[in-house]
Scaffold this motif. Structure first.
Motif, PDB file in Angstrom:
ATOM      1  N   HIS A 222       8.167 -26.025 114.899  1.00 53.16           N
ATOM      2  CA  HIS A 222       8.902 -25.439 116.021  1.00 53.16           C
ATOM      3  C   HIS A 222       8.482 -23.940 116.261  1.00 53.16           C
ATOM      4  O   HIS A 222       8.079 -23.326 117.113  1.00 53.16           O
ATOM      5  N   LEU A 223       8.337 -23.161 114.864  1.00 49.52           N
ATOM      6  CA  LEU A 223       7.938 -21.899 115.164  1.00 49.52           C
ATOM      7  C   LEU A 223       6.573 -21.724 115.207  1.00 49.52           C
ATOM      8  O   LEU A 223       6.093 -20.731 116.230  1.00 49.52           O
TER       9      LEU A 223
ATOM     10  N   ALA B 290      10.851 -27.298 111.075  1.00 46.44           N
ATOM     11  CA  ALA B 290      11.109 -25.694 111.462  1.00 46.44           C
ATOM     12  C   ALA B 290       9.893 -25.122 111.579  1.00 46.44           C
ATOM     13  O   ALA B 290       9.630 -24.569 112.614  1.00 46.44           O
TER      14      ALA B 290
ATOM     15  N   VAL C  34       6.248 -22.288 119.356  1.00 50.08           N
ATOM     16  CA  VAL C  34       6.642 -21.161 120.129  1.00 50.08           C
ATOM     17  C   VAL C  34       5.620 -20.246 120.135  1.00 50.08           C
ATOM     18  O   VAL C  34       5.341 -19.517 121.263  1.00 50.08           O
TER      19      VAL C  34
ATOM     20  N   PHE D 119      12.549 -17.272 120.674  1.00 48.73           N
ATOM     21  CA  PHE D 119      13.041 -17.070 119.461  1.00 48.73           C
ATOM     22  C   PHE D 119      14.598 -17.201 119.143  1.00 48.73           C
ATOM     23  O   PHE D 119      15.069 -17.619 118.335  1.00 48.73           O
TER      24      PHE D 119
ATOM     25  N   LEU E 134      15.268 -20.675 118.895  1.00 48.50           N
ATOM     26  CA  LEU E 134      15.112 -21.344 117.693  1.00 48.50           C
ATOM     27  C   LEU E 134      16.246 -20.790 116.651  1.00 48.50           C
ATOM     28  O   LEU E 134      16.444 -21.545 115.829  1.00 48.50           O
TER      29      LEU E 134
ATOM     30  N   VAL F 123      12.937 -16.540 111.383  1.00 51.32           N
ATOM     31  CA  VAL F 123      12.695 -16.703 112.751  1.00 51.32           C
ATOM     32  C   VAL F 123      12.627 -15.170 113.230  1.00 51.32           C
ATOM     33  O   VAL F 123      11.946 -14.806 114.086  1.00 51.32           O
TER      34      VAL F 123
ATOM     35  N   LEU G  91      17.816 -22.806 113.552  1.00 56.83           N
ATOM     36  CA  LEU G  91      17.073 -22.658 112.491  1.00 56.83           C
ATOM     37  C   LEU G  91      17.710 -21.691 111.554  1.00 56.83           C
ATOM     38  O   LEU G  91      17.659 -21.627 110.323  1.00 56.83           O
TER      39      LEU G  91
END
Length: 214
Positions: A161-162, A158, A165, A198, A201, A87, A205
Motif C-alpha cells: 500500500h505504501l 502494508a 501510494v 497518506f 492509509l 505512514v 495502517l
C-alpha cells in the motif's frame, strides 16, 4: 591491485552510463518500440552481448535509474524519528521531495524529465517491467517492518500500500506536467493529494504498524 580494481569498476560505470544515455536519446528521438537493442549497441559502439552484460533487457536501459530508489522507502521508515509512524515518515518525506521538485514525485517540469516520464507512461512494456523494480521496493520495505515485529503478511500488505501510494501520486503529478501545468502551479494540488492519500492509509495502517521506538 586495489587501484586496478577501482579503475576497472570506474570503467564499467562509465560504460553503463554511456549505454543508458545513448539508449534514452534514441528512444526519445524515435520511440521505444522503433529502436532495437542492436541499434543501441551500434550507437554506443559495443556488441549486443556486451550490452546485455550490463542490462538484462531493453526496458532496463530506461528503468535502471529506478534501482537507486528501490531502498528509499525502506530507508525512510528504518531511520524515522522516535514516535513517528511509517505512514507519517513517508508522508513527510514525500512533502519535502515535492518542495524540492524531485523528479521521483512527478512534480518536475524540466523538459527532459517530462519527456522521460512521457516515454515511461506511454510504453506498455516499460510499465510492465516497472513491476520488477516495484516488487523489490515492497520486499525491502516489508523486511524493515518485519524487523519491527510486524507479522510477515501484515508487513507485506502494508508495504504494498505504501509503495503504491508513492507511485500513484507520482503518476498523477506527471499528468499535471503533461497537461501543461508548471510545477509551481501544481504544487498545492500535489500537496493536497498527498495529504489525502497518506491519511487514507493512516486510518488503517497506524493501528497495525508501530511508531519508531525512542
Amino acid at each position: 591491485m586495489e587501484n586496478t580494481t577501482g579503475l576497472r569498476e570506474n570503467k564499467k560505470l562509465r560504460t553503463r552510463g554511456r549505454l543508458a544515455a545513448t539508449a534514452l536519446e534514441l528512444f526519445l528521438e524515435r520511440g521505444f518500440d522503433a529502436v532495437s537493442v542492436a541499434d543501441v549497441a551500434a550507437a554506443a559502439e559495443v556488441s549486443k552481448p556486451t550490452l546485455f552484460r550490463y542490462f538484462p533487457s531493453k526496458e532496463d536501459l530506461v528503468l535502471d535509474r529506478f534501482a537507486d530508489h528501490q531502498d528509499e522507502a525502506a530507508r525512510i521508515v528504518r531511520d524515522r524519528p522516535a514516535g513517528r509512524t511509517p505512514v507519517a515518515a513517508l508522508h513527510a518525506h514525500f512533502l519535502a521531495a515535492l518542495a524540492d521538485r524531485d523528479p521521483i514525485t512527478g512534480l518536475c517540469d524540466h523538459p527532459g524529465v517530462v519527456a522521460f516520464q512521457r516515454l515511461l507512461y506511454s510504453t506498455a512494456s516499460l510499465e510492465s517491467r516497472m513491476s520488477h523494480y516495484t516488487d523489490r521496493e515492497v520486499e525491502l520495505l516489508a523486511a524493515v517492518l518485519q524487523a519491527e515485529s510486524v507479522r510477515p503478511l501484515a508487513a507485506r500488505l502494508a508495504a504494498m500500500h505504501l509503495v503504491a501510494v508513492r507511485h500513484e501520486l507520482g503518476r498523477e503529478n506527471y499528468l499535471r506536467m503533461a497537461a501543461g501545468q508548471s510545477a509551481d502551479e501544481a504544487h498545492p494540488a500535489a500537496v493536497a493529494d498527498a495529504g489525502q492519500a497518506f491519511a487514507m492509509l493512516a486510518d488503517g495502517l497506524d493501528r497495525a504498524l508501530p511508531a519508531a521506538a525512542g
